[in-house]
Design an enzyme around this catalytic site. Structure first.
Site, PDB file in Angstrom:
ATOM      1  N   HIS A   1       0.866  -1.181   0.000  1.00 17.38           N
ATOM      2  CA  HIS A   1       0.000   0.000   0.000  1.00 17.38           C
ATOM      3  C   HIS A   1       0.899   1.227   0.000  1.00 17.38           C
ATOM      4  CE1 HIS A   1      -3.860   2.109   0.692  1.00 17.38           C
ATOM      5  NE2 HIS A   1      -3.067   3.019   1.222  1.00 17.38           N
ATOM      6  N   CYS A   2       0.753   2.072  -1.002  1.00 19.86           N
ATOM      7  CA  CYS A   2       1.633   3.221  -1.195  1.00 19.86           C
ATOM      8  C   CYS A   2       0.899   4.503  -0.822  1.00 19.86           C
ATOM      9  CB  CYS A   2       2.112   3.282  -2.650  1.00 19.86           C
ATOM     10  SG  CYS A   2       3.231   4.657  -2.985  1.00 19.86           S
ATOM     11  N   ILE A   3       1.426   5.229   0.150  1.00 22.52           N
ATOM     12  CA  ILE A   3       0.780   6.474   0.571  1.00 22.52           C
ATOM     13  C   ILE A   3       0.978   7.569  -0.478  1.00 22.52           C
ATOM     14  CG2 ILE A   3       1.013   5.927   3.011  1.00 22.52           C
ATOM     15  CD1 ILE A   3       3.390   7.857   3.111  1.00 22.52           C
TER      16      ILE A   3
ATOM     17  N   VAL B   1      -1.821   6.938  -2.765  1.00 20.95           N
ATOM     18  CA  VAL B   1      -3.068   6.820  -2.012  1.00 20.95           C
ATOM     19  C   VAL B   1      -3.872   5.619  -2.497  1.00 20.95           C
ATOM     20  CG1 VAL B   1      -4.890   8.195  -0.960  1.00 20.95           C
ATOM     21  CG2 VAL B   1      -3.062   9.337  -2.186  1.00 20.95           C
TER      22      VAL B   1
END
Length: 326
Positions: free
Chosen positions: A172-174, A177
């Site tokens: 999951h890549c911030i 998003v």
């Protein structure tokens, strides 16, 4: 008696703390608009430093200066278009969700009745133990997500931030998003690739202005532009170095046909069963049509004849299967 009560209370606190951690992860989705705005601000700042403050005015100087500035700005804007196209493709593309009525294929010869039809036992250890042969390889085992209350396809993992299972989940890549999974992994790699090229171009282009900041060399223009060029150089240099390592890591993952999560599994596996060779592994992410390799899209033919692009089925290396059956 008091000790036993204290121990039970301690266990309950640990359970609550673990549950609260996952609850906190789901709140990270609220950072979405902020992170997108932050990325766009970085792009806008670099754009101002390179185009508005320095090389844009050089277009009107005439001669070789105008020609070199035009070539640089043309390359910069071309990479910028590809960067933003790839970025928003990652942001707005669903990484892959498990179909509502998806069920794993069960060997019909092993039993006359289909145990998967017994919905009352779905997800229980009893059911999974009945369906899974202890001697079977891990990739052939039936998997079930107790958080989503559904079966999990191969290479599928549950994301605590998204609150659901993701097909071929990488991480999951911030920054985007979103989860990076089967349906947007190519777009994520292209985003890294074009970001690296763009930031490298900006860094090299602003190097003379960075050096002029420490010398007595005269600078044609407002001093604020020189300060902006200095900050933009440092910022883009930091991104170049960090993204280069990240890009090399993911290129190695593509070559081995693994994800960030699966990379830990290959450490204990003599031969990764999804590794079909570098070229076939690359095609499982980018497709076979070379015209689409460097754009965030797939050809209709690849989408039709390559089920692995949909994230539900993946071919297994025949030699690994034969070896594990011995």
């Amino acid at each position: 008696m008091d000790r036993s009560r204290g121990g039970s209370n301690s266990n309950s606190r640990r359970v609550v703390m673990a549950w609260n951690v996952f609850r906190f992860c789901t709140r990270l989705r609220g950072l979405g608009s902020i992170m997108i705005l932050f990325v766009l601000c970085i792009v806008a700042f670099s754009y101002y430093a390179l185009v508005v403050a320095n090389y844009g005015p050089a277009l009107f100087l005439g001669g070789l200066h105008s020609l070199s500035a035009f070539a640089l700005l043309l390359l910069f804007h071309s990479l910028l278009v590809m960067l933003l196209w790839s970025y928003f493709s990652v942001v707005f593309t669903d990484p892959g969700r498990v179909p509502l009525n998806w069920r794993p294929k069960v060997d019909e010869e092993s039993s006359d009745a289909d145990p998967l039809s017994e919905s009352a036992y779905m997800g229980s250890d009893l059911l999974l133990n009945e369906l899974n042969d202890p001697g079977e390889p891990e990739y052939r085992r039936i998997r079930y997500c107790r958080k989503c209350n559904q079966f999990k396809p191969p290479r599928c993992h549950h994301c605590s931030v998204c609150g659901r299972c993701i097909l071929k989940m990488d991480h999951h890549c911030i920054w985007v998003v979103n989860c990076v999974g089967a349906l947007n992994y190519k777009y994520f790699l292209l985003f890294l690739f074009y970001t690296f090229l763009e930031t490298a171009l900006v860094t090299l282009s602003l190097l003379p202005y960075f050096m002029a900041f420490f010398t007595d060399e005269e600078f044609s223009g407002p001093e604020t532009n020189l300060a902006v060029s200095f900050v933009a150089f440092v910022l883009n240099l930091a991104f170049v170095l960090s993204i280069l390592g990240f890009l090399i890591m993911h290129i190695s993952f593509v070559g081995a046909n693994t994800t960030t999560i699966e990379a830990y599994e290959t450490k204990t596996t003599p031969k990764w069963h999804y590794d079909l060779g570098w070229r076939k592994n690359y095609e499982q992410v980018f497709g076979t049509d070379k015209r689409y390799w460097f754009i965030p899209a797939y050809s209709e033919e690849d989408l039709r004849r390559m089920p692995e692009l949909q994230g539900l089925e993946y071919p297994i290396e025949p030699d690994v299967v034969a070896l594990q059956q011995l």
